[in-house]
Write a protein that holds these residues in place. Structure first.
Motif, PDB file in Angstrom:
ATOM      1  N   LYS A  64      -7.406   9.830 -10.194  1.00 42.13           N
ATOM      2  CA  LYS A  64      -7.573  10.276  -8.815  1.00 42.13           C
ATOM      3  C   LYS A  64      -6.932   9.237  -7.899  1.00 42.13           C
ATOM      4  CE  LYS A  64     -11.587   9.807  -6.807  1.00 42.13           C
ATOM      5  NZ  LYS A  64     -12.982   9.922  -6.391  1.00 42.13           N
ATOM      6  N   PRO A  65      -6.036   9.652  -7.000  1.00 45.44           N
ATOM      7  CA  PRO A  65      -5.419   8.674  -6.110  1.00 45.44           C
ATOM      8  C   PRO A  65      -6.435   8.119  -5.113  1.00 45.44           C
ATOM      9  CG  PRO A  65      -4.695  10.877  -5.551  1.00 45.44           C
ATOM     10  CD  PRO A  65      -5.508  10.995  -6.802  1.00 45.44           C
ATOM     11  N   ILE A  66      -6.279   6.844  -4.791  1.00 43.85           N
ATOM     12  CA  ILE A  66      -7.111   6.201  -3.791  1.00 43.85           C
ATOM     13  C   ILE A  66      -6.282   6.129  -2.510  1.00 43.85           C
ATOM     14  CG2 ILE A  66      -8.272   4.075  -3.125  1.00 43.85           C
ATOM     15  CD1 ILE A  66      -8.817   3.580  -6.072  1.00 43.85           C
ATOM     16  N   VAL A  67      -6.740   6.817  -1.469  1.00 45.44           N
ATOM     17  CA  VAL A  67      -6.005   6.875  -0.205  1.00 45.44           C
ATOM     18  C   VAL A  67      -6.864   6.229   0.871  1.00 45.44           C
ATOM     19  CG1 VAL A  67      -4.815   8.374   1.423  1.00 45.44           C
ATOM     20  CG2 VAL A  67      -4.945   9.019  -0.982  1.00 45.44           C
ATOM     21  N   THR A  68      -6.704   4.934   1.014  1.00 48.95           N
ATOM     22  CA  THR A  68      -7.375   4.175   2.056  1.00 48.95           C
ATOM     23  C   THR A  68      -6.313   3.458   2.878  1.00 48.95           C
ATOM     24  OG1 THR A  68      -7.600   2.238   0.636  1.00 48.95           O
ATOM     25  CG2 THR A  68      -9.439   3.793   0.639  1.00 48.95           C
ATOM     26  N   GLU A  69      -6.720   2.854   3.969  1.00 50.55           N
ATOM     27  CA  GLU A  69      -5.757   2.122   4.792  1.00 50.55           C
ATOM     28  C   GLU A  69      -5.131   0.975   4.007  1.00 50.55           C
ATOM     29  OE1 GLU A  69      -7.241   0.820   8.556  1.00 50.55           O
ATOM     30  OE2 GLU A  69      -8.142   2.773   8.999  1.00 50.55           O
ATOM     31  N   LYS A  70      -5.940   0.269   3.259  1.00 55.33           N
ATOM     32  CA  LYS A  70      -5.447  -0.868   2.499  1.00 55.33           C
ATOM     33  C   LYS A  70      -4.490  -0.425   1.391  1.00 55.33           C
ATOM     34  CE  LYS A  70      -7.271  -5.005   0.271  1.00 55.33           C
ATOM     35  NZ  LYS A  70      -8.496  -5.718  -0.107  1.00 55.33           N
ATOM     36  N   ALA A  71      -4.843   0.641   0.670  1.00 53.14           N
ATOM     37  CA  ALA A  71      -3.996   1.135  -0.411  1.00 53.14           C
ATOM     38  C   ALA A  71      -2.693   1.716   0.122  1.00 53.14           C
ATOM     39  CB  ALA A  71      -4.748   2.189  -1.221  1.00 53.14           C
ATOM     40  N   GLU A  96       3.250   1.105   0.875  1.00 51.34           N
ATOM     41  CA  GLU A  96       4.431   1.027   1.728  1.00 51.34           C
ATOM     42  C   GLU A  96       5.139  -0.319   1.591  1.00 51.34           C
ATOM     43  OE1 GLU A  96       2.906   1.836   5.595  1.00 51.34           O
ATOM     44  OE2 GLU A  96       2.677   3.985   5.215  1.00 51.34           O
ATOM     45  N   LYS A  97       4.373  -1.377   1.411  1.00 48.91           N
ATOM     46  CA  LYS A  97       4.945  -2.717   1.348  1.00 48.91           C
ATOM     47  C   LYS A  97       5.515  -3.037  -0.033  1.00 48.91           C
ATOM     48  CE  LYS A  97       3.680  -7.537   2.122  1.00 48.91           C
ATOM     49  NZ  LYS A  97       2.572  -8.449   2.382  1.00 48.91           N
ATOM     50  N   GLU A  98       4.776  -2.735  -1.087  1.00 47.68           N
ATOM     51  CA  GLU A  98       5.130  -3.160  -2.439  1.00 47.68           C
ATOM     52  C   GLU A  98       5.589  -2.032  -3.360  1.00 47.68           C
ATOM     53  OE1 GLU A  98       5.159  -6.338  -3.469  1.00 47.68           O
ATOM     54  OE2 GLU A  98       4.461  -7.042  -1.514  1.00 47.68           O
ATOM     55  N   ASN A  99       5.582  -0.776  -2.887  1.00 49.63           N
ATOM     56  CA  ASN A  99       5.926   0.392  -3.707  1.00 49.63           C
ATOM     57  C   ASN A  99       4.975   0.488  -4.908  1.00 49.63           C
ATOM     58  OD1 ASN A  99       7.438   2.707  -3.921  1.00 49.63           O
ATOM     59  ND2 ASN A  99       8.973   1.774  -5.235  1.00 49.63           N
ATOM     60  N   CYS A 100       3.703   0.182  -4.664  1.00 48.86           N
ATOM     61  CA  CYS A 100       2.671   0.173  -5.689  1.00 48.86           C
ATOM     62  C   CYS A 100       1.538   1.091  -5.233  1.00 48.86           C
ATOM     63  CB  CYS A 100       2.169  -1.247  -5.895  1.00 48.86           C
ATOM     64  SG  CYS A 100       0.948  -1.406  -7.190  1.00 48.86           S
TER      65      CYS A 100
END
Length: 97
Positions: free
Chosen positions: A6-13, A18-22
């Motif tokens: 299940k994808p985790i969609v939070t502000e931090k994630a 966006e920054k690390e392509n992770c």
């Protein structure tokens, strides 16, 4: 063995993706890195470069009610950090209708 992912969609994630392509996923605790890599590549049609995992134990919870103390425990889970190849992205919102 059926692996839940299940994808985790939070502000931090989202900022991390966006920054690390992770990208971050919550997976079954018994899943290993090879199974996670195969599943993500099949589901999202991307090439996975690496998978890092972190296991989380279930937290013990208790609350006071009129009928007395209720105790329980949250389920344990594993978090997978999946780095995809340069130039590829995963769109979590593409299949929402």
């Amino acid at each position: 063995m059926d692996i839940q992912i299940k994808p985790i969609v939070t502000e931090k994630a989202t900022a991390y993706s966006e920054k690390e392509n992770c990208y971050t996923f919550a997976v079954s605790p018994e899943a290993n890195k090879f199974q996670i890599k195969d599943l993500v590549e099949k589901l999202y049609n991307v090439r996975v470069e690496r998978v890092n995992t972190a296991s989380y134990a279930g937290k013990r919870k208790q609350r006071y009610t009129k009928s007395g103390l209720i105790r329980g425990q949250r389920a344990a889970f594993k978090k997978a950090y999946v780095t995809v190849a340069e130039g590829q992205t995963i769109d979590f919102y593409s299949n929402i209708k």
